[in-house]
Scaffold this motif. Structure first.
Motif, PDB file in Angstrom:
ATOM      1  N   ARG A 121       0.930  -0.970  -0.177  1.00 19.66           N
ATOM      2  CA  ARG A 121       0.072  -0.029  -0.036  1.00 19.66           C
ATOM      3  C   ARG A 121       1.014   1.240  -0.039  1.00 19.66           C
ATOM      4  O   ARG A 121       2.139   1.294   0.523  1.00 19.66           O
ATOM      5  CB  ARG A 121      -1.003   0.138   0.985  1.00 19.66           C
ATOM      6  N   LEU A 122       0.163   2.286  -0.623  1.00 13.71           N
ATOM      7  CA  LEU A 122       0.910   3.703  -0.425  1.00 13.71           C
ATOM      8  C   LEU A 122       0.255   4.728   0.230  1.00 13.71           C
ATOM      9  O   LEU A 122       0.097   5.775  -0.135  1.00 13.71           O
ATOM     10  CB  LEU A 122       1.238   4.065  -2.105  1.00 13.71           C
ATOM     11  N   ASP A 123      -0.816   4.385   1.286  1.00 14.85           N
ATOM     12  CA  ASP A 123      -1.830   5.091   1.793  1.00 14.85           C
ATOM     13  C   ASP A 123      -1.095   6.400   2.293  1.00 14.85           C
ATOM     14  O   ASP A 123      -0.076   6.500   2.886  1.00 14.85           O
ATOM     15  CB  ASP A 123      -2.592   4.414   2.821  1.00 14.85           C
ATOM     16  N   ASP A 124      -1.594   7.549   1.853  1.00 14.05           N
ATOM     17  CA  ASP A 124      -1.079   8.953   2.271  1.00 14.05           C
ATOM     18  C   ASP A 124       0.358   9.356   1.544  1.00 14.05           C
ATOM     19  O   ASP A 124       0.848  10.274   2.340  1.00 14.05           O
ATOM     20  CB  ASP A 124      -1.389   9.054   3.793  1.00 14.05           C
ATOM     21  N   ARG A 127       0.800   6.917 -17.138  1.00 11.89           N
ATOM     22  CA  ARG A 127      -0.626   7.024 -16.749  1.00 11.89           C
ATOM     23  C   ARG A 127      -1.093   5.858 -15.937  1.00 11.89           C
ATOM     24  O   ARG A 127      -1.740   6.032 -15.087  1.00 11.89           O
ATOM     25  CB  ARG A 127      -1.666   7.014 -17.899  1.00 11.89           C
ATOM     26  N   GLY A 128      -0.418   4.655 -16.324  1.00 12.57           N
ATOM     27  CA  GLY A 128      -0.977   3.151 -15.738  1.00 12.57           C
ATOM     28  C   GLY A 128      -0.346   3.181 -14.344  1.00 12.57           C
ATOM     29  O   GLY A 128      -0.915   2.985 -13.354  1.00 12.57           O
ATOM     30  N   GLN A 175      -6.697  10.414  -5.332  1.00 16.96           N
ATOM     31  CA  GLN A 175      -6.380  11.697  -5.110  1.00 16.96           C
ATOM     32  C   GLN A 175      -5.361  11.712  -6.197  1.00 16.96           C
ATOM     33  O   GLN A 175      -4.561  11.157  -6.193  1.00 16.96           O
ATOM     34  CB  GLN A 175      -5.771  11.814  -3.761  1.00 16.96           C
ATOM     35  N   ALA A 176      -5.418  12.944  -7.073  1.00 19.49           N
ATOM     36  CA  ALA A 176      -4.669  13.364  -8.039  1.00 19.49           C
ATOM     37  C   ALA A 176      -4.370  14.855  -8.342  1.00 19.49           C
ATOM     38  O   ALA A 176      -5.580  15.580  -8.386  1.00 19.49           O
ATOM     39  CB  ALA A 176      -4.731  12.428  -9.344  1.00 19.49           C
ATOM     40  N   ALA A 218      -2.550   5.317  -7.162  1.00 17.80           N
ATOM     41  CA  ALA A 218      -3.619   6.156  -6.629  1.00 17.80           C
ATOM     42  C   ALA A 218      -4.734   4.940  -6.178  1.00 17.80           C
ATOM     43  O   ALA A 218      -5.123   5.290  -4.953  1.00 17.80           O
ATOM     44  CB  ALA A 218      -4.619   6.915  -7.699  1.00 17.80           C
ATOM     45  N   LEU A 219      -4.665   3.823  -6.626  1.00 13.82           N
ATOM     46  CA  LEU A 219      -5.615   2.679  -6.286  1.00 13.82           C
ATOM     47  C   LEU A 219      -5.134   2.243  -5.012  1.00 13.82           C
ATOM     48  O   LEU A 219      -5.576   1.904  -4.237  1.00 13.82           O
ATOM     49  CB  LEU A 219      -5.672   1.645  -7.265  1.00 13.82           C
TER      50      LEU A 219
END
Ligand SMILES: NC(=O)c1ccc[n+]([C@@H]2O[C@H](COP(=O)([O-])OP(=O)(O)OC[C@H]3O[C@@H](n4cnc5c(N)ncnc54)[C@H](O)[C@@H]3O)[C@@H](O)[C@H]2O)c1
Length: 258
Positions: free
Chosen positions: A8-11, A25-26, A61-62, A32-33
């Motif tokens: 995960r890359l939360d926050d 883009r991918g 979020q982007a 983001a997911l």
């Protein structure tokens, strides 16, 4: 069984250059997911905005930022803006690149310099500015998008590009060595041939002598896709790879071992 959150890359604040199209883009959508706040940085402002809008509409979020990675002032401004607006920087993906092809004897200095400027100087500038901020902050993870072409000639008329990507591999290792003690990891993904808008244009622009990647030379068979590259980038950006740095990970169906 508890959930494995290592991927995960939360926050996390993540900058993806060239995030307006193709592999970038991918990667932006995949990060983001995984919970990241993604800064989509691209020369093409409209494309960057389209990626950011798609992410936002999907609940992520982007933010889109127009930047030419070959321009020192713009790169410095990009990272200052990220720090100023988002309060930090955790992940950088150096993905923006160009890949026009020319027979070797027709390569002039203008052509040579134009690829060096985006692919190698752009990667250098983003590395330098990101590392400056990561070193002053909590460290971070950087993923450089290189190419199997950095290791093998692969297709004709690609020598200038190949040299830029060999340079990216070298920068990957040297920055990994220098900044490991600062908690900054630097790794590279080496994609095989992946269908993207840029790859289609480059292939159509010149009559290639022989198929890209050499048919029959991919042990896993077939051609990979953008998601294969994005998944590898996610692994290298996330805590799942916390003990890995300075590595060149080919995502090529085994092409380089064939
Ligand atoms: N597609 C492949 O087969 C393949 C294979 C190996 C490596 N790669 C690498 O993967 C990365 C992405 O390739 P792709 O096929 O998705 O390319 P693409 O051309 O489809 O997309 C590249 C994006 O980068 C942006 N860009 C170009 N120059 C820029 C600049 N100066 N500043 C900021 N943004 C800029 C473009 O506007 C575009 O949105 C590149 O580093 C490329 O070398 C691609």
């Amino acid at each position: 069984m508890t959930q494995n959150n290592a991927f995960r890359l939360d926050d996390r604040i993540a900058v993806v250059t060239g995030g307006g199209a193709g592999i970038g883009r991918g990667i932006a959508e995949t990060f983001a997911l995984a919970g990241a706040r993604v800064i989509v940085a691209d020369l093409d402002a409209a494309a960057a905005q389209l990626t950011a809008d798609a992410i936002t509409e999907a609940g992520g979020q982007a933010h889109a930022v127009a930047v030419d990675v070959s321009n020192e002032h713009e790169v410095i401004a990009l990272f200052e803006q990220v720090i100023g607006q988002h309060g930090g920087l955790d992940v950088l993906v150096n993905n923006a690149a160009i890949f026009p092809k020319k027979p070797f004897l027709e390569v002039d200095t203008a052509f040579w310099d134009s690829l060096q400027a985006v692919n190698l100087r752009g990667t250098f500038l983003c590395l330098r500015e990101a590392i400056r901020h990561m070193k002053a902050g909590k460290g971070g993870s950087i993923v450089n998008i290189s190419s199997v072409s950095s290791m093998q000639a692969v297709v004709h008329h690609n020598g200038t590009y190949n040299a830029t990507k060999a340079g990216v591999n070298s920068l990957t290792r040297t920055t990994a060595l220098e900044f490991g003690p600062d908690g900054i990891r630097v790794n590279a993904v080496l994609p095989g041939g992946i269908p993207t808008p840029g790859a289609r244009t480059a292939s159509a622009a010149i009559e290639l002598k022989g198929p890209i990647m050499g048919e029959g030379r991919i042990p896993l068979g077939g051609i990979g896709d953008v998601q294969d590259i994005a998944n590898a980038a996610l692994f290298l950006a996330s805590p799942a790879s916390r003990y890995i740095t300075g590595q060149l990970l080919a995502v090529d169906g085994g092409f380089l071992v064939s």
